[in-house]
Scaffold this motif. Structure first.
Motif, short mmCIF file in Angstrom:
data_model
loop_
_atom_site.label_atom_id
_atom_site.label_comp_id
_atom_site.label_asym_id
_atom_site.label_seq_id
_atom_site.Cartn_x
_atom_site.Cartn_y
_atom_site.Cartn_z
N LEU A 1 0.85 -1.19 0.00
CA LEU A 1 0.00 0.00 0.00
C LEU A 1 0.89 1.24 0.00
O LEU A 1 1.74 1.39 0.85
CB LEU A 1 -0.91 0.03 1.23
N GLN A 2 0.70 2.09 -0.97
CA GLN A 2 1.40 3.37 -1.01
C GLN A 2 0.40 4.40 -0.52
O GLN A 2 -0.51 4.81 -1.24
CB GLN A 2 1.85 3.71 -2.42
N ILE A 3 0.56 4.82 0.74
CA ILE A 3 -0.41 5.72 1.36
C ILE A 3 0.13 7.14 1.37
O ILE A 3 1.24 7.40 1.81
CB ILE A 3 -0.74 5.27 2.80
N THR A 4 -0.69 8.05 0.88
CA THR A 4 -0.39 9.47 0.92
C THR A 4 -1.39 10.12 1.87
O THR A 4 -2.60 9.93 1.71
CB THR A 4 -0.52 10.10 -0.48
N TYR A 5 -0.88 10.84 2.86
CA TYR A 5 -1.75 11.50 3.83
C TYR A 5 -1.86 12.98 3.49
O TYR A 5 -0.91 13.60 3.04
CB TYR A 5 -1.17 11.35 5.25
N GLY A 6 -3.03 13.53 3.73
CA GLY A 6 -3.21 14.95 3.48
C GLY A 6 -4.63 15.40 3.72
O GLY A 6 -5.43 14.69 4.34
#
Length: 164
Positions: free
Chosen positions: A56-61
């Protein structure tokens, strides 16, 4: 993988992917997640990756920023939004897989004061009008659904103008 965003708002990534076979055979799934989910997502994603082998490539924002990015073609497979209006807008614009919009949590506002502070248990919202209260912290209502909910609660309690 499909070219349209799969819109899921579930509490468990393991359940999410078990119910939706698009991740089968995928080496990586790109996730856009509201920043407030960082700690929960770290644990859930570790469990998911261990069980299924898919990274999983998770980007938070900011959910609002993700809305704009996805509308402009950002290549996310899953969107975990803090504000349910944003995924609904994507769904209405046909930018999601049909029937994948799901509420993953229901938040509650909390009125809290540190030990030795005001007694919120007896007076509830009205305790915020005490002379002892010098500062009140809420999320920014321009950007965060909990901030908007806090303003609405303060207005409903009839004390918003006194404490704003």
């Amino acid at each position: 993988m499909n070219t349209r965003l799969k819109l899921f708002l579930c509490a468990s990534l393991a359940l999410l992917f078990a119910a939706n076979s698009f991740a089968q055979g995928a080496q990586e799934v790109k996730v856009a997640a509201a920043a407030d989910l960082k700690f929960a997502m770290a644990e859930l994603s570790a469990q998911f990756e261990k069980q299924g082998g898919t990274k999983l490539q998770i980007t938070y924002g900011s959910s609002g920023n993700f809305l704009t990015q996805i509308q402009n073609g950002a290549p996310f497979d899953i969107f975990f939004s803090a504000d349910s209006d944003y995924p609904k807008k994507l769904d209405a614009a046909n930018l999601t897989e049909p029937n994948t919009l799901t509420q993953y949590a229901l938040g509650h506002l909390v009125l809290w004061s540190p030990a030795g502070g005001i007694d919120v248990s007896n007076e509830g919202w009205n305790s915020l009008t005490s002379d002892r209260v010098k500062k009140i912290a809420i999320a920014n209502p321009e950007h965060a659904p909990y901030g908007r909910a806090a303003v609405a609660a303060l207005k409903t309690a009839g004390i918003y103008d006194q404490v704003k």
